[in-house]
Design an enzyme around this catalytic site. Structure first.
Site, PDB file in Angstrom:
ATOM      1  N   ASP A  74      -7.651   1.601   7.073  1.00  0.00           N
ATOM      2  CA  ASP A  74      -8.537   1.346   5.925  1.00  0.00           C
ATOM      3  C   ASP A  74      -9.978   1.431   6.413  1.00  0.00           C
ATOM      4  O   ASP A  74     -10.267   1.104   7.570  1.00  0.00           O
ATOM      5  CB  ASP A  74      -8.251  -0.053   5.341  1.00  0.00           C
ATOM      6  CG  ASP A  74      -8.634  -0.131   3.878  1.00  0.00           C
ATOM      7  OD1 ASP A  74      -7.735  -0.332   3.039  1.00  0.00           O
ATOM      8  OD2 ASP A  74      -9.842   0.015   3.555  1.00  0.00           O
TER       9      ASP A  74
ATOM     10  N   ASP B 103     -12.360   6.370   7.738  1.00  0.00           N
ATOM     11  CA  ASP B 103     -12.613   6.853   6.386  1.00  0.00           C
ATOM     12  C   ASP B 103     -11.791   8.127   6.214  1.00  0.00           C
ATOM     13  O   ASP B 103     -12.018   9.116   6.912  1.00  0.00           O
ATOM     14  CB  ASP B 103     -14.108   7.131   6.190  1.00  0.00           C
ATOM     15  CG  ASP B 103     -14.406   7.458   4.732  1.00  0.00           C
ATOM     16  OD1 ASP B 103     -13.518   8.037   4.045  1.00  0.00           O
ATOM     17  OD2 ASP B 103     -15.513   7.140   4.277  1.00  0.00           O
TER      18      ASP B 103
ATOM     19  N   ASN C  54      -1.225   5.524   0.606  1.00  0.00           N
ATOM     20  CA  ASN C  54      -1.548   4.630  -0.515  1.00  0.00           C
ATOM     21  C   ASN C  54      -3.024   4.647  -0.903  1.00  0.00           C
ATOM     22  O   ASN C  54      -3.345   4.397  -2.062  1.00  0.00           O
ATOM     23  CB  ASN C  54      -1.118   3.205  -0.127  1.00  0.00           C
ATOM     24  CG  ASN C  54      -1.745   2.157  -1.009  1.00  0.00           C
ATOM     25  OD1 ASN C  54      -1.409   2.038  -2.182  1.00  0.00           O
ATOM     26  ND2 ASN C  54      -2.693   1.402  -0.454  1.00  0.00           N
TER      27      ASN C  54
ATOM     28  N   TYR D 192      -8.865  12.486 -10.868  1.00  0.00           N
ATOM     29  CA  TYR D 192      -7.798  11.551 -10.497  1.00  0.00           C
ATOM     30  C   TYR D 192      -6.437  12.107 -10.910  1.00  0.00           C
ATOM     31  O   TYR D 192      -5.499  12.141 -10.114  1.00  0.00           O
ATOM     32  CB  TYR D 192      -8.078  10.200 -11.168  1.00  0.00           C
ATOM     33  CG  TYR D 192      -7.135   9.088 -10.730  1.00  0.00           C
ATOM     34  CD1 TYR D 192      -7.183   8.583  -9.421  1.00  0.00           C
ATOM     35  CD2 TYR D 192      -6.213   8.534 -11.613  1.00  0.00           C
ATOM     36  CE1 TYR D 192      -6.334   7.559  -9.025  1.00  0.00           C
ATOM     37  CE2 TYR D 192      -5.365   7.512 -11.220  1.00  0.00           C
ATOM     38  CZ  TYR D 192      -5.431   7.021  -9.915  1.00  0.00           C
ATOM     39  OH  TYR D 192      -4.594   6.009  -9.524  1.00  0.00           O
TER      40      TYR D 192
ATOM     41  N   LYS E 282      -3.431  13.166  -8.295  1.00  0.00           N
ATOM     42  CA  LYS E 282      -2.147  12.441  -8.273  1.00  0.00           C
ATOM     43  C   LYS E 282      -0.993  13.381  -8.674  1.00  0.00           C
ATOM     44  O   LYS E 282       0.118  13.241  -8.178  1.00  0.00           O
ATOM     45  CB  LYS E 282      -2.199  11.226  -9.193  1.00  0.00           C
ATOM     46  CG  LYS E 282      -3.171  10.139  -8.705  1.00  0.00           C
ATOM     47  CD  LYS E 282      -2.726   9.544  -7.378  1.00  0.00           C
ATOM     48  CE  LYS E 282      -3.567   8.330  -6.980  1.00  0.00           C
ATOM     49  NZ  LYS E 282      -3.164   7.772  -5.684  1.00  0.00           N
TER      50      LYS E 282
HETATM   51  N1  LIG Z   1      -4.415  -0.242  -9.518  1.00  0.00           N
HETATM   52  C1  LIG Z   1      -3.814   0.566 -10.397  1.00  0.00           C
HETATM   53  O1  LIG Z   1      -3.810   0.349 -11.630  1.00  0.00           O
HETATM   54  C2  LIG Z   1      -3.074   1.762  -9.913  1.00  0.00           C
HETATM   55  C3  LIG Z   1      -2.199   2.429 -10.786  1.00  0.00           C
HETATM   56  C4  LIG Z   1      -1.540   3.566 -10.333  1.00  0.00           C
HETATM   57  C5  LIG Z   1      -1.743   4.006  -9.031  1.00  0.00           C
HETATM   58  N2  LIG Z   1      -2.602   3.324  -8.211  1.00  0.00           N
HETATM   59  C6  LIG Z   1      -2.805   3.815  -6.864  1.00  0.00           C
HETATM   60  O2  LIG Z   1      -2.436   2.796  -5.954  1.00  0.00           O
HETATM   61  C7  LIG Z   1      -3.176   2.960  -4.747  1.00  0.00           C
HETATM   62  C8  LIG Z   1      -3.705   1.609  -4.283  1.00  0.00           C
HETATM   63  O3  LIG Z   1      -4.503   1.059  -5.309  1.00  0.00           O
HETATM   64  P1  LIG Z   1      -4.960  -0.464  -5.300  1.00  0.00           P
HETATM   65  O4  LIG Z   1      -4.808  -0.943  -6.691  1.00  0.00           O
HETATM   66  O5  LIG Z   1      -4.314  -1.210  -4.192  1.00  0.00           O
HETATM   67  O6  LIG Z   1      -6.514  -0.274  -4.998  1.00  0.00           O
HETATM   68  P2  LIG Z   1      -7.492  -1.102  -4.030  1.00  0.00           P
HETATM   69  O7  LIG Z   1      -8.864  -0.664  -4.383  1.00  0.00           O
HETATM   70  O8  LIG Z   1      -7.159  -2.558  -4.066  1.00  0.00           O
HETATM   71  O9  LIG Z   1      -7.115  -0.571  -2.567  1.00  0.00           O
HETATM   72  C9  LIG Z   1      -7.459   0.703  -2.114  1.00  0.00           C
HETATM   73  C10 LIG Z   1      -7.698   0.588  -0.605  1.00  0.00           C
HETATM   74  O10 LIG Z   1      -7.936   1.902  -0.117  1.00  0.00           O
HETATM   75  C11 LIG Z   1      -9.039   1.867   0.755  1.00  0.00           C
HETATM   76  N3  LIG Z   1      -9.696   3.163   0.727  1.00  0.00           N
HETATM   77  C12 LIG Z   1     -10.182   3.806  -0.380  1.00  0.00           C
HETATM   78  N4  LIG Z   1     -10.751   4.955   0.001  1.00  0.00           N
HETATM   79  C13 LIG Z   1     -10.608   5.036   1.354  1.00  0.00           C
HETATM   80  C14 LIG Z   1     -11.011   5.984   2.323  1.00  0.00           C
HETATM   81  N5  LIG Z   1     -11.709   7.075   1.988  1.00  0.00           N
HETATM   82  N6  LIG Z   1     -10.705   5.759   3.627  1.00  0.00           N
HETATM   83  C15 LIG Z   1     -10.037   4.644   3.986  1.00  0.00           C
HETATM   84  N7  LIG Z   1      -9.654   3.702   3.110  1.00  0.00           N
HETATM   85  C16 LIG Z   1      -9.936   3.898   1.816  1.00  0.00           C
HETATM   86  C17 LIG Z   1      -9.961   0.786   0.188  1.00  0.00           C
HETATM   87  O11 LIG Z   1     -10.839   0.273   1.195  1.00  0.00           O
HETATM   88  C18 LIG Z   1      -8.942  -0.249  -0.291  1.00  0.00           C
HETATM   89  O12 LIG Z   1      -8.633  -1.192   0.729  1.00  0.00           O
HETATM   90  C19 LIG Z   1      -4.239   4.025  -5.041  1.00  0.00           C
HETATM   91  O13 LIG Z   1      -3.823   5.265  -4.529  1.00  0.00           O
HETATM   92  C20 LIG Z   1      -4.262   4.113  -6.558  1.00  0.00           C
HETATM   93  O14 LIG Z   1      -4.644   5.384  -7.017  1.00  0.00           O
HETATM   94  C21 LIG Z   1      -3.247   2.216  -8.615  1.00  0.00           C
END
Ligand SMILES: NC(=O)c1ccc[n+]([C@@H]2O[C@H](COP(=O)([O-])OP(=O)(O)OC[C@H]3O[C@@H](n4cnc5c(N)ncnc54)[C@H](O)[C@@H]3O)[C@@H](O)[C@H]2O)c1
Length: 249
Positions: free
Chosen positions: A32, A59, A86, A149, A153
């Site tokens: 992360d 990153d 993820n 997005y 996906k």
């Molecule tokens: N939350 C929702 O409603 C939802 C719905 C469908 C799918 N998703 C997918 O689930 C996954 C996780 O979402 P979440 O809700 O836990 O979000 P979140 O924002 O809580 O967590 C995302 C994590 O990814 C890290 N991150 C983002 N970009 C990064 C990068 N360039 N390099 C390294 N780390 C990076 C962030 O620091 C964060 O810790 C995502 O792929 C999102 O698209 C989420």
């Protein structure tokens, strides 16, 4: 010792997944860019589950950093059993507002980095005798929402299918989860801008609530486990039935 690497491991879904996989006995690599949160989670995992856990601050938009990242996993653990792609980001919703740099960044983080991590991690998974890759996609591939997005996906689902076919001979299973709108910080911006949105998602959901990070983590942990030993190339909807309904916004 089985090793799981989780990108975005410090976030809502990622940290819930890290805890579940640690409870299942995996040692955990948290990747992360949020370095402090990742380190603190690694401390918690070691303390609470007695597994090995490390945090690697990267990153994912820096694609050149991904092979060296896997090299660090190779040096430390020598194998990889589970890769959870993820981490993800959103961006402008409407086509008229799309900025090309942002478009590239979304595709890089949500689609290209997962592909690169699989490529770099393959020798380690082969060395482990096989494994499980779980890509965190989204219900938006069915209904559409922000252009970058949704495109990223949907691409991730295509990648899941292609890899499942190619890597079966290596005993590597490749699946995706497709969550609907979750009760998580990821959505804070859109929920703040649209007060009725969370309610609207609950209303289209047969189970009549929003999903949680633990709901998604449970599906990922299942796909990572031997209980899913004959499942590959599949999309597991973690939507409370909302995959059957139109997008509310
Ligand atoms: N939350 C929702 O409603 C939802 C719905 C469908 C799918 N998703 C997918 O689930 C996954 C996780 O979402 P979440 O809700 O836990 O979000 P979140 O924002 O809580 O967590 C995302 C994590 O990814 C890290 N991150 C983002 N970009 C990064 C990068 N360039 N390099 C390294 N780390 C990076 C962030 O620091 C964060 O810790 C995502 O792929 C999102 O698209 C989420």
């Amino acid at each position: 010792m089985k090793i799981a690497l989780i990108t975005g491991g410090a976030g809502a879904v990622g940290s819930a997944t890290a805890r579940m996989l640690a409870a299942d006995g995996f040692s955990i690599v948290i990747v992360d860019r949020a370095a402090e949160a990742a380190e603190s989670l690694a401390d918690d995992l070691r303390r609470d589950y007695g597994v090995e856990a490390i945090a690697l601050s990267v990153d994912l938009s820096d694609l050149a950093a991904l092979t060296p990242l896997m090299d660090r996993v190779a040096t430390r653990f020598g194998r990889l059993d589970c890769l959870v792609n993820n981490a993800g980001r959103t961006g402008a919703s409407q086509i008229a507002d799309v900025d090309l740099d942002e478009w590239h960044d979304i595709l890089t983080i949500n689609l290209t980095a997962p592909m690169m991590l699989v490529k770099a991690g393959l020798p380690l998974m082969r060395r482990a005798g096989g494994g499980s890759i779980v890509n965190v996609a989204s219900r938006v591939y069915l209904s559409g929402t922000g252009v970058g997005y949704t495109s990223s996906k949907t691409g991730l689902i295509g990648l899941t299918r292609a890899l499942a076919v190619q890597l079966g001979k290596d005993r590597i299973r490749v699946n995706a989860v497709a969550p609907s709108f979750l009760n998580s910080p990821f959505n804070k911006g859109i929920v703040d801008a649209n007060a009725g949105l969370a309610d609207a998602f609950s209303k289209i959901t047969p189970l009549e609530r929003l999903g949680t990070s633990e709901d998604v983590a449970g599906a990922i942990a299942f796909l990572a486990s031997d209980r899913a030993s004959f499942i590959t190339g599949d999309i597991l909807h973690v939507c409370g039935g909302a995959q059957l309904a139109p997008q509310p916004a």
